[in-house]
Design an enzyme around this catalytic site. Structure first.
Site, mmCIF file in Angstrom:
data_model
loop_
_atom_site.group_PDB
_atom_site.id
_atom_site.type_symbol
_atom_site.label_atom_id
_atom_site.label_comp_id
_atom_site.label_asym_id
_atom_site.label_seq_id
_atom_site.Cartn_x
_atom_site.Cartn_y
_atom_site.Cartn_z
ATOM 1 N N LYS A 8 20.476 5.276 -5.182
ATOM 2 C CA LYS A 8 20.741 3.721 -5.630
ATOM 3 C C LYS A 8 19.968 3.658 -7.360
ATOM 4 C CE LYS A 8 15.787 2.195 -5.139
ATOM 5 N NZ LYS A 8 14.955 2.389 -6.638
ATOM 6 N N ASP A 135 13.221 -1.219 0.071
ATOM 7 C CA ASP A 135 15.190 -1.336 -0.221
ATOM 8 C C ASP A 135 16.601 -0.897 1.019
ATOM 9 O OD1 ASP A 135 13.826 -1.242 -2.785
ATOM 10 O OD2 ASP A 135 14.284 0.973 -2.932
HETATM 11 C C1 LIG Z 1 9.752 -0.672 -5.907
HETATM 12 C C2 LIG Z 1 11.009 0.148 -6.192
HETATM 13 C C3 LIG Z 1 12.463 -0.588 -5.892
HETATM 14 O O1 LIG Z 1 13.244 0.074 -5.733
HETATM 15 O O2 LIG Z 1 10.878 0.953 -5.776
HETATM 16 P P1 LIG Z 1 11.356 2.088 -5.240
HETATM 17 O O3 LIG Z 1 10.270 2.704 -4.402
HETATM 18 O O4 LIG Z 1 12.938 2.531 -5.907
HETATM 19 O O5 LIG Z 1 10.768 2.984 -6.504
HETATM 20 C C4 LIG Z 1 10.827 -0.675 -3.970
HETATM 21 O O6 LIG Z 1 11.417 -2.269 -4.092
HETATM 22 C C5 LIG Z 1 9.196 -0.526 -3.884
HETATM 23 O O7 LIG Z 1 9.535 0.008 -2.378
HETATM 24 P P2 LIG Z 1 8.652 0.585 -0.753
HETATM 25 O O8 LIG Z 1 9.398 1.867 -2.047
HETATM 26 O O9 LIG Z 1 9.487 0.191 0.185
HETATM 27 O O10 LIG Z 1 7.819 0.529 -1.352
HETATM 28 P P3 LIG Z 1 5.841 0.452 -0.132
HETATM 29 O O11 LIG Z 1 6.397 1.791 0.126
HETATM 30 O O12 LIG Z 1 6.423 -0.058 0.594
HETATM 31 O O13 LIG Z 1 5.690 -0.106 -1.368
HETATM 32 C C6 LIG Z 1 4.042 0.659 -1.042
HETATM 33 C C7 LIG Z 1 2.868 -0.379 -2.657
HETATM 34 O O14 LIG Z 1 3.614 -0.706 -3.315
HETATM 35 C C8 LIG Z 1 3.565 -2.129 -3.266
HETATM 36 N N1 LIG Z 1 4.769 -2.997 -2.962
HETATM 37 C C9 LIG Z 1 5.735 -2.342 -3.170
HETATM 38 C C10 LIG Z 1 6.965 -3.302 -3.575
HETATM 39 C C11 LIG Z 1 6.498 -4.536 -3.870
HETATM 40 N N2 LIG Z 1 7.577 -5.042 -4.001
HETATM 41 N N3 LIG Z 1 5.578 -4.748 -4.304
HETATM 42 C C12 LIG Z 1 4.325 -4.331 -4.149
HETATM 43 O O15 LIG Z 1 3.020 -4.010 -4.574
HETATM 44 C C13 LIG Z 1 2.411 -2.669 -2.440
HETATM 45 O O16 LIG Z 1 1.289 -2.239 -2.565
HETATM 46 C C14 LIG Z 1 2.697 -1.141 -0.838
HETATM 47 O O17 LIG Z 1 1.553 -1.451 -0.766
#
Ligand SMILES: C[C@@](CO)(OP(=O)(O)O)[C@H](O)COP(=O)(O)OP(=O)(O)OC[C@H]1O[C@@H](n2ccc(N)nc2=O)[C@H](O)[C@@H]1O
Ligand SMILES: Nc1ncnc2c1ncn2[C@@H]1O[C@H](COP(=O)(O)OP(=O)(O)O)[C@@H](O)[C@H]1O
Length: 254
Positions: A8, A135
């Site tokens: 995505k 996600d």
């Molecule tokens: C921001 C996005 C958008 O798509 O980035 P990408 O992963 O695709 O780059 C995602 O929602 C990322 O989700 P995900 O990759 O599952 O995040 P996690 O591993 O759970 O988060 C790692 C850390 O980032 C921070 N975190 C994450 C997601 C969120 N909505 N708020 C936060 O503050 C938190 O401190 C968490 O401990």
């Protein structure tokens, strides 16, 4: 027993507020049809849950293993995965903001639901998906385009034509947690109600025509602060996905 596990990109990603240690998002997610991992269940009789593939993490951290642990008590799941291994041919780069791990978890849930006859609805699968990662619900719904809000658990289909997306992933690993910390400490802002309504109702192509890379993604500047070399990849008409490190653009038909 095969499926494509798509990547995505985030057409836009704005922060709407804080929720405990997390941030609430307002985002448009679109599936990238040209970039996917190839997923299959293959007969191996390994007698233990097994994933065949190249990953930058141990089995216990694999999103697919986490998904398996959440459903292994259901019906014949445990028996099924003693007979079959999960095979994933990875094409989606990891730590890239393309949601590869999340997509794999969702594909696993969808395929297990189908081949183990679990009879779970999309909403029931989504309840499991949120426990794996922010996600994962988007990928469970299998929409080409959706508005995603909350931490990622609110997924609403957005009806628009499919865009032909091209991505590049610099060899730079972006740590999502670190980028959110930079955002919180140096760039914190919340999208206003009017802007939120406007973006959620605009077609992706129009959003990308109207906004530049920084305006489209609140995590872009924090990511540059964390990884300054990223800026070399920020060309005109290219955008930043998630917390990085991938950039994307649209192949427009003339
Ligand atoms: C921001 C996005 C958008 O798509 O980035 P990408 O992963 O695709 O780059 C995602 O929602 C990322 O989700 P995900 O990759 O599952 O995040 P996690 O591993 O759970 O988060 C790692 C850390 O980032 C921070 N975190 C994450 C997601 C969120 N909505 N708020 C936060 O503050 C938190 O401190 C968490 O401990
Ligand atoms: N099946 C999987 N595929 C890819 N990465 C995975 C998987 N399971 C766990 N991970 C881990 O998830 C993290 C990155 O997640 P990923 O979804 O690929 O990227 P991003 O969050 O940057 O979009 C890495 O720590 C990676 O090792």
């Amino acid at each position: 027993m095969q499926a494509k596990s798509y990547a995505k990109v985030n057409v836009f990603l704005k922060i709407a507020g804080k929720r405990d240690t997390y941030h609430e998002l307002v985002s448009r997610f679109i599936r990238v049809h040209s970039l996917y991992d190839e997923f299959s269940f293959v007969k191996t009789n390994r007698k233990a849950f097994n994933i065949i593939g190249d990953f930058g993490c141990k089995l216990e951290s694999n999103t697919v293993y986490k998904a398996y642990n959440l459903i292994k008590h259901m019906k014949n799941v445990e028996d099924f995965f003693q007979e079959y291994s999960v095979k994933i041919d990875k094409n989606i780069p990891e730590f890239a903001g393309l949601g590869g791990g999340s997509s794999n978890a969702a594909t696993f849930l969808l395929m297990a639901n189908k081949y183990c006859n679990l009879g779970l609805s999309k909403d029931e699968l989504c309840d499991i998906a949120v426990k794996i990662g922010a996600d994962v619900p988007f990928f469970v719904y299998e929409y080409d385009s959706a508005n995603v809000t909350g931490i990622g658990e609110v997924v609403e289909i957005f009806d628009e034509e499919l865009l032909d997306i091209k991505t590049i992933t610099p060899d730079i690993k972006c740590d999502t947690g670190k980028i959110f910390t930079h955002f919180r400490e140096h760039f914190y802002k919340e999208i206003c109600k009017e802007e939120k309504e406007k973006l959620l109702n605009m077609k992706s192509i129009d959003i990308l025509k109207e906004l530049n890379i920084s305006e489209a993604n609140d995590l872009y500047e924090p990511a540059i602060m964390a990884e300054p070399l990223l800026e070399e990849y920020a060309k005109s008409n290219w955008y930043f996905s998630g917390s990085g490190s991938s950039f994307f653009t649209i192949n427009e038909e003339e």
